[in-house]
Write a protein that holds these residues in place. Structure first.
Motif, short mmCIF file in Angstrom:
data_model
loop_
_atom_site.label_atom_id
_atom_site.label_comp_id
_atom_site.label_asym_id
_atom_site.label_seq_id
_atom_site.Cartn_x
_atom_site.Cartn_y
_atom_site.Cartn_z
N THR A 44 34.71 50.50 24.25
CA THR A 44 36.18 50.43 24.22
C THR A 44 36.71 49.74 25.46
OG1 THR A 44 36.34 52.43 22.87
CG2 THR A 44 38.29 51.82 24.14
N SER A 45 36.13 50.05 26.61
CA SER A 45 36.63 49.44 27.85
C SER A 45 36.34 47.94 27.91
CB SER A 45 36.07 50.15 29.08
OG SER A 45 34.71 49.85 29.27
N HIS A 46 35.36 47.48 27.15
CA HIS A 46 35.01 46.05 27.13
C HIS A 46 35.41 45.39 25.80
CE1 HIS A 46 32.83 46.35 30.89
NE2 HIS A 46 32.17 47.39 30.41
N SER A 47 36.27 46.03 25.04
CA SER A 47 36.58 45.55 23.68
C SER A 47 37.18 44.15 23.67
CB SER A 47 37.49 46.53 22.95
OG SER A 47 38.73 46.62 23.61
N SER A 48 38.00 43.80 24.65
CA SER A 48 38.61 42.46 24.64
C SER A 48 37.55 41.38 24.84
CB SER A 48 39.71 42.34 25.69
OG SER A 48 39.19 42.53 26.99
N VAL A 49 36.58 41.63 25.68
CA VAL A 49 35.48 40.68 25.88
C VAL A 49 34.67 40.54 24.60
CG1 VAL A 49 33.33 40.24 27.13
CG2 VAL A 49 35.32 41.11 28.36
N ILE A 50 34.36 41.66 23.99
CA ILE A 50 33.57 41.67 22.75
C ILE A 50 34.30 40.89 21.66
CG2 ILE A 50 32.69 43.14 20.88
CD1 ILE A 50 32.20 45.31 23.09
N GLU A 51 35.57 41.19 21.46
CA GLU A 51 36.35 40.52 20.42
C GLU A 51 36.46 39.02 20.67
OE1 GLU A 51 37.31 41.79 17.53
OE2 GLU A 51 36.35 43.63 18.19
N ASN A 52 36.63 38.64 21.92
CA ASN A 52 36.72 37.23 22.26
C ASN A 52 35.43 36.49 21.93
OD1 ASN A 52 38.02 34.91 23.42
ND2 ASN A 52 36.66 35.16 25.17
N VAL A 53 34.30 37.04 22.31
CA VAL A 53 33.01 36.39 22.04
C VAL A 53 32.76 36.30 20.54
CG1 VAL A 53 30.51 36.58 22.32
CG2 VAL A 53 32.01 37.01 24.27
N ILE A 54 33.07 37.38 19.82
CA ILE A 54 32.89 37.37 18.37
C ILE A 54 33.72 36.27 17.73
CG2 ILE A 54 33.44 38.68 16.27
CD1 ILE A 54 32.45 41.20 17.83
N THR A 55 34.94 36.11 18.17
CA THR A 55 35.82 35.07 17.61
C THR A 55 35.34 33.68 17.99
OG1 THR A 55 37.70 36.58 17.70
CG2 THR A 55 38.20 34.23 17.56
N VAL A 56 35.08 33.47 19.27
CA VAL A 56 34.69 32.14 19.75
C VAL A 56 33.37 31.69 19.13
CG1 VAL A 56 33.94 30.87 21.81
CG2 VAL A 56 35.99 32.30 21.89
N LYS A 57 32.41 32.59 19.01
CA LYS A 57 31.09 32.22 18.50
C LYS A 57 30.95 32.43 17.00
CE LYS A 57 28.81 32.63 22.84
NZ LYS A 57 27.64 31.95 23.29
N SER A 58 32.03 32.83 16.34
CA SER A 58 32.07 32.98 14.88
C SER A 58 31.03 33.96 14.33
CB SER A 58 31.89 31.62 14.19
OG SER A 58 32.89 30.73 14.59
N TYR A 59 30.93 35.10 14.96
CA TYR A 59 30.03 36.15 14.45
C TYR A 59 30.71 36.92 13.33
CZ TYR A 59 26.73 35.86 18.36
OH TYR A 59 25.78 35.45 19.26
N GLU A 60 29.92 37.41 12.40
CA GLU A 60 30.37 38.35 11.39
C GLU A 60 30.03 39.74 11.90
OE1 GLU A 60 32.04 37.58 8.66
OE2 GLU A 60 31.85 35.42 9.00
N ILE A 61 30.86 40.72 11.61
CA ILE A 61 30.63 42.08 12.07
C ILE A 61 30.35 42.97 10.87
CG2 ILE A 61 31.62 44.07 13.26
CD1 ILE A 61 33.46 42.15 14.70
N GLY A 62 29.26 43.74 10.95
CA GLY A 62 28.96 44.68 9.88
C GLY A 62 27.51 44.62 9.47
N ILE A 63 27.27 45.00 8.22
CA ILE A 63 25.93 45.01 7.65
C ILE A 63 25.92 43.96 6.54
CG2 ILE A 63 24.18 46.36 6.46
CD1 ILE A 63 25.51 48.87 7.72
N TYR A 64 25.02 43.00 6.64
CA TYR A 64 24.94 41.90 5.68
C TYR A 64 23.57 41.88 5.03
CZ TYR A 64 29.40 40.37 7.29
OH TYR A 64 30.74 40.33 7.58
N TYR A 65 23.58 41.75 3.72
CA TYR A 65 22.36 41.70 2.92
C TYR A 65 22.26 40.35 2.23
CZ TYR A 65 22.52 46.81 3.29
OH TYR A 65 22.56 48.10 3.75
N TYR A 66 21.08 39.76 2.26
CA TYR A 66 20.81 38.55 1.50
C TYR A 66 19.60 38.84 0.62
CZ TYR A 66 24.00 35.88 4.43
OH TYR A 66 25.12 35.42 5.07
#
Length: 125
Positions: A44-66
């Motif tokens: 929680t204390s680092h949430s802004s950093v986490i959200e920024n990296v996820i957005t900039v690097k285009s990560y998907e969040i969650g569980i993904y099955y192929y």
């Protein structure tokens, strides 16, 4: 239900004793709850950093099955996947090495990557 993974944490004996003291005093029901709460607080204390990296690097969040069917559809569309996941990626048992190589350009998983041992080795190359 969210999937969980077991993680081992090494602590020095004094810190562990302090955790036990907080458990004994009723602040937490057990060591595990203390550790989970501490991790959530740090995230929680680092949430802004986490959200920024996820957005900039285009990560998907969650569980993904192929599975085989999904990757065959990708192959029919003549596409290659750049898979970037924060959470868990699962390549089902029906996915073989040849199909994965034809459809997956790259994989980056921050969290857990589940696939057959053979498939993991092949995709590392």
């Amino acid at each position: 239900m969210a999937e969980t993974e077991k993680v081992t944490v090494n602590m020095n004996v004094v810190d562990l004793g302090k955790v036990d003291l907080l458990v004994e005093q009723g602040f937490y029901p057990n060591r595990t709850d203390f550790i989970k709460t501490s991790i959530r607080n740090q995230l929680t204390s680092h949430s802004s950093v986490i959200e920024n990296v996820i957005t900039v690097k285009s990560y998907e969040i969650g569980i993904y099955y192929y599975d085989r069917k999904t990757l065959e559809q990708v192959l029919e569309q003549n596409k290659l996947l750049d898979i970037k996941v924060v959470g868990m990626l699962v390549l089902k048992d029906d996915v073989d090495v040849e199909l994965a190589r034809k459809t997956i350009k790259s994989i980056k998983v921050l969290g857990v990557f589940r696939a057959s041992h053979e498939l993991k080795i092949a995709l590392k190359k």
